[in-house]
Design a protein around this motif. Structure first.
Motif, PDB file in Angstrom:
ATOM      1  N   ASP A   1       8.739  -3.001  -2.809  1.00 34.24           N
ATOM      2  CA  ASP A   1       9.023  -4.413  -1.808  1.00 34.24           C
ATOM      3  C   ASP A   1       9.307  -3.778  -0.336  1.00 34.24           C
ATOM      4  OD1 ASP A   1       8.579  -7.051  -1.004  1.00 34.24           O
ATOM      5  OD2 ASP A   1       9.639  -7.653  -2.819  1.00 34.24           O
ATOM      6  N   TYR A   2       9.957  -2.828  -0.399  1.00 35.29           N
ATOM      7  CA  TYR A   2      10.477  -2.115   1.021  1.00 35.29           C
ATOM      8  C   TYR A   2       9.161  -1.649   1.633  1.00 35.29           C
ATOM      9  CZ  TYR A   2      15.342  -2.657  -0.776  1.00 35.29           C
ATOM     10  OH  TYR A   2      16.409  -2.989  -1.343  1.00 35.29           O
ATOM     11  N   MET A   3       7.988  -1.160   0.961  1.00 38.48           N
ATOM     12  CA  MET A   3       6.974  -0.285   1.023  1.00 38.48           C
ATOM     13  C   MET A   3       5.642  -1.101   1.286  1.00 38.48           C
ATOM     14  SD  MET A   3       8.363   3.108  -0.882  1.00 38.48           S
ATOM     15  CE  MET A   3       6.781   4.118  -0.376  1.00 38.48           C
ATOM     16  N   ARG A   4       5.771  -2.263   1.312  1.00 38.64           N
ATOM     17  CA  ARG A   4       4.390  -2.806   1.218  1.00 38.64           C
ATOM     18  C   ARG A   4       3.367  -2.283   2.407  1.00 38.64           C
ATOM     19  NH1 ARG A   4       5.826  -9.392   1.140  1.00 38.64           N
ATOM     20  NH2 ARG A   4       7.500  -9.251  -0.130  1.00 38.64           N
ATOM     21  N   ARG A   5       3.616  -2.024   3.588  1.00 40.07           N
ATOM     22  CA  ARG A   5       2.642  -1.413   4.467  1.00 40.07           C
ATOM     23  C   ARG A   5       2.065  -0.115   4.122  1.00 40.07           C
ATOM     24  NH1 ARG A   5       4.493  -1.289  10.536  1.00 40.07           N
ATOM     25  NH2 ARG A   5       4.779  -3.297   9.991  1.00 40.07           N
ATOM     26  N   GLU A   6       3.105   0.935   3.511  1.00 41.66           N
ATOM     27  CA  GLU A   6       2.809   2.075   3.103  1.00 41.66           C
ATOM     28  C   GLU A   6       1.967   2.063   1.753  1.00 41.66           C
ATOM     29  OE1 GLU A   6       6.343   2.156   5.709  1.00 41.66           O
ATOM     30  OE2 GLU A   6       5.896   0.937   3.799  1.00 41.66           O
ATOM     31  N   LEU A   7       2.179   1.291   0.845  1.00 40.08           N
ATOM     32  CA  LEU A   7       1.821   1.125  -0.250  1.00 40.08           C
ATOM     33  C   LEU A   7       0.183   0.703  -0.221  1.00 40.08           C
ATOM     34  CD1 LEU A   7       4.199  -0.518  -2.989  1.00 40.08           C
ATOM     35  CD2 LEU A   7       3.563   1.971  -2.773  1.00 40.08           C
ATOM     36  N   ASN A   8      -0.134  -0.506   0.756  1.00 41.40           N
ATOM     37  CA  ASN A   8      -1.372  -0.966   1.196  1.00 41.40           C
ATOM     38  C   ASN A   8      -2.374   0.423   1.812  1.00 41.40           C
ATOM     39  OD1 ASN A   8      -0.878  -3.386   0.240  1.00 41.40           O
ATOM     40  ND2 ASN A   8      -0.137  -4.071   2.089  1.00 41.40           N
ATOM     41  N   ALA A   9      -1.520   1.220   2.641  1.00 41.59           N
ATOM     42  CA  ALA A   9      -2.315   2.160   3.135  1.00 41.59           C
ATOM     43  C   ALA A   9      -2.863   3.385   2.018  1.00 41.59           C
ATOM     44  CB  ALA A   9      -1.303   2.809   3.980  1.00 41.59           C
ATOM     45  N   LEU A  10      -2.213   3.347   0.962  1.00 42.33           N
ATOM     46  CA  LEU A  10      -2.637   4.602  -0.166  1.00 42.33           C
ATOM     47  C   LEU A  10      -3.940   4.335  -0.623  1.00 42.33           C
ATOM     48  CD1 LEU A  10       0.706   4.854  -2.180  1.00 42.33           C
ATOM     49  CD2 LEU A  10      -0.097   6.291  -0.291  1.00 42.33           C
ATOM     50  N   ASP A  11      -4.738   5.407  -0.894  1.00 42.34           N
ATOM     51  CA  ASP A  11      -5.811   5.106  -1.520  1.00 42.34           C
ATOM     52  C   ASP A  11      -5.462   4.895  -3.156  1.00 42.34           C
ATOM     53  OD1 ASP A  11      -5.465   7.608  -3.029  1.00 42.34           O
ATOM     54  OD2 ASP A  11      -6.252   8.867  -1.568  1.00 42.34           O
ATOM     55  N   GLN A  12      -6.445   4.368  -3.807  1.00 41.14           N
ATOM     56  CA  GLN A  12      -6.163   3.988  -5.344  1.00 41.14           C
ATOM     57  C   GLN A  12      -5.343   5.221  -6.122  1.00 41.14           C
ATOM     58  OE1 GLN A  12      -6.491   0.773  -6.412  1.00 41.14           O
ATOM     59  NE2 GLN A  12      -5.398   1.437  -8.189  1.00 41.14           N
ATOM     60  N   GLU A  13      -6.098   6.472  -5.994  1.00 34.95           N
ATOM     61  CA  GLU A  13      -5.236   7.423  -6.642  1.00 34.95           C
ATOM     62  C   GLU A  13      -3.850   7.613  -6.361  1.00 34.95           C
ATOM     63  OE1 GLU A  13      -6.011  12.118  -7.893  1.00 34.95           O
ATOM     64  OE2 GLU A  13      -7.325  11.171  -6.412  1.00 34.95           O
ATOM     65  N   SER A  14      -3.660   7.561  -5.083  1.00 31.75           N
ATOM     66  CA  SER A  14      -2.258   7.825  -4.751  1.00 31.75           C
ATOM     67  C   SER A  14      -1.375   6.487  -5.094  1.00 31.75           C
ATOM     68  CB  SER A  14      -2.019   8.077  -3.242  1.00 31.75           C
ATOM     69  OG  SER A  14      -3.046   9.097  -2.744  1.00 31.75           O
ATOM     70  N   PHE A  15      -1.895   5.328  -5.271  1.00 29.64           N
ATOM     71  CA  PHE A  15      -1.235   4.238  -5.587  1.00 29.64           C
ATOM     72  C   PHE A  15      -0.854   4.281  -7.135  1.00 29.64           C
ATOM     73  CE2 PHE A  15      -1.258  -0.193  -7.073  1.00 29.64           C
ATOM     74  CZ  PHE A  15       0.156  -0.605  -6.714  1.00 29.64           C
ATOM     75  N   ASN A  16      -1.816   4.736  -7.792  1.00 32.58           N
ATOM     76  CA  ASN A  16      -1.762   4.974  -9.265  1.00 32.58           C
ATOM     77  C   ASN A  16      -0.571   6.056  -9.575  1.00 32.58           C
ATOM     78  OD1 ASN A  16      -3.637   3.294  -9.847  1.00 32.58           O
ATOM     79  ND2 ASN A  16      -5.081   4.928 -10.415  1.00 32.58           N
ATOM     80  N   TYR A  17      -0.379   6.967  -8.791  1.00 37.52           N
ATOM     81  CA  TYR A  17       0.844   7.978  -8.995  1.00 37.52           C
ATOM     82  C   TYR A  17       2.262   7.411  -8.253  1.00 37.52           C
ATOM     83  CZ  TYR A  17      -1.929  12.437  -9.263  1.00 37.52           C
ATOM     84  OH  TYR A  17      -2.957  13.335  -9.835  1.00 37.52           O
ATOM     85  N   PHE A  18       2.181   6.248  -7.436  1.00 40.06           N
ATOM     86  CA  PHE A  18       3.230   5.481  -7.193  1.00 40.06           C
ATOM     87  C   PHE A  18       3.817   4.697  -8.271  1.00 40.06           C
ATOM     88  CE2 PHE A  18       5.870   1.849  -5.889  1.00 40.06           C
ATOM     89  CZ  PHE A  18       6.698   2.671  -5.048  1.00 40.06           C
TER      90      PHE A  18
END
Length: 303
Positions: A259-276
Motif C-alpha cells: 500500500d505504500y508502493m502503489r505507484r511503484e507496483l503499477n510501474a512494474l511489468d507483470q513478471e516483476s510484479f509476480n516476483y513482488f
C-alpha cells in the motif's frame, strides 16, 4: 443513512481488490484461508469424520453449484470429488462487501454465507447471482445464524469500523458463537502506524492531526465518534484476543509494503510484479514486517 453507508456508497470495493496493491492483499489472504481449510480437513481426516454435514453449496436462489463450472481463485477446474469435499466446509463472510472473497470461495465449491451491513454492497453482491447465501446484518448481532454452524468465519471489514473495545468484543462474541469448536476465525485490521506514516506524514497532515488532538504522545490514534476507521497496534489486537478467549494460530501481513508502493507496483511489468508477490508471500509472517503493514489478518482458533 449513516456516515459509513455514505462512505461505501462512493467507495468502489470491487475495484480496490483488483488493483495491484489490492491483488497482493487478496492473494495473500486467500493463501491463508486455504491453509486454514487444509488444516481443518486434515483434522477431520485424522479423526475419521467430515468437516461438516453439508453436502452441497446451495445459493440464495436455491440452486446447487455446478461442479464443472467452479474455478479456484488461482484458476483451473476443480474435479467433482474435490468440489464434494469442499462443499462440506461451511464459511461465513461477515462484512462481505460486494463479495470478492465470498464469490471466489463459492466458486471453489465451499458453502458460503455472506453478511453485509451496507445495503448498496449487498445489492451489488446479490446482483452477481452467485452461489452465496446473502444476509443483511451487523457483525455485532448475528442472531439470525445458529450456534456452531461454520467451520471458518471471516471478519474482514467490521473491525475497521467498530470504534470501541466493547463493540469489537461483541463482534468477536458473535463470530465465536457461530463458529464450530476447533474452527478458525480470520480477522482483518488496519494498522495505526500505516495510517500515521501515510496520512500524517506522506500527505503532510501531521500538524492538523496534532492540533485536533487526534494522536497520543506516542502517535496512537485517539478515536472519536466522527472517525470512520479505527487503527490498531499489534498489542491492541493481542488484548482483544485475550478478552475474547481465542487462541492465535498465526498473524500475517496481508499487504505489507504494497500500500505504500502503489505507484511503484503499477510501474512494474507483470513478471516483476509476480516476483513482488512471491517476495511478500515468503515474508508476510515475519514479525518485523507486521506492525507497519496496512492490513494484518489474525488467524484464530475457537477452543
Amino acid at each position: 443513512m449513516t456516515n459509513l453507508e455514505k462512505y461505501y456508497n462512493k467507495f468502489n470495493e470491487d475495484h480496490r481488490l483488483t488493483t495491484r496493491h489490492g491483488t497482493v492483499e487478496f492473494t495473500t489472504t486467500m493463501k491463508y484461508i486455504h491453509e486454514s481449510i487444509a488444516a481443518l480437513e486434515q483434522t477431520a481426516a485424522d479423526s475419521g469424520g467430515g468437516a461438516s454435514n453439508s453436502a452441497a453449496c446451495v445459493g440464495s436462489a436455491g440452486g446447487v453449484a455446478d461442479a464443472g463450472s467452479m474455478n479456484g481463485a488461482t484458476g483451473g477446474n476443480r474435479a467433482l470429488s474435490d468440489v464434494a469435499i469442499a462443499s462440506k466446509i461451511k464459511i461465513l463472510d461477515v462484512g462481505a462487501g460486494t463479495g470478492r472473497y465470498s464469490i471466489a470461495l463459492s466458486r471453489e465449491g465451499y458453502d458460503v454465507t455472506a453478511v453485509e451491513l451496507v445495503e448498496r454492497n449487498l445489492k451489488v453482491l446479490e446482483s452477481k447471482h452467485e452461489n452465496v447465501k446473502c444476509w443483511p446484518g451487523n457483525a455485532m448481532d448475528l442472531s439470525f445464524l445458529e450456534d456452531e454452524t461454520f467451520d471458518i468465519t471471516l471478519v474482514f471489514g467490521p473491525m475497521y469500523h467498530l470504534m470501541t473495545r466493547d463493540e469489537k468484543l461483541k463482534a468477536f462474541s458473535e463470530a465465536k458463537r457461530v463458529t464450530k469448536k476447533g474452527g478458525r476465525i480470520l480477522v482483518a485490521y488496519v494498522l495505526n502506524d500505516y495510517s500515521v506514516l501515510t496520512y500524517c506524514f506522506k500527505q503532510n497532515k501531521i500538524k492538523e492531526c496534532m492540533e485536533r488532538n487526534s494522536l497520543t504522545s506516542d502517535f496512537h490514534q485517539i478515536v472519536t465518534e466522527d472517525d470512520l476507521y479505527c487503527y490498531l497496534r499489534l498489542e491492541d489486537i493481542e488484548g482483544l484476543n485475550a478478552a475474547a478467549g481465542l487462541k492465535r494460530v498465526k498473524i500475517i501481513a496481508a499487504d505489507g509494503a504494497a500500500d505504500y508502493m502503489r505507484r511503484e507496483l503499477n510501474a512494474l511489468d507483470q513478471e516483476s510484479f509476480n516476483y513482488f508477490i512471491d517476495y511478500h508471500l515468503a515474508n508476510c509472517e515475519r514479525a518485523e514486517l507486521l506492525g507497519a503493514s496496512s492490513h494484518v489478518v489474525d488467524i484464530l482458533e475457537k477452543l
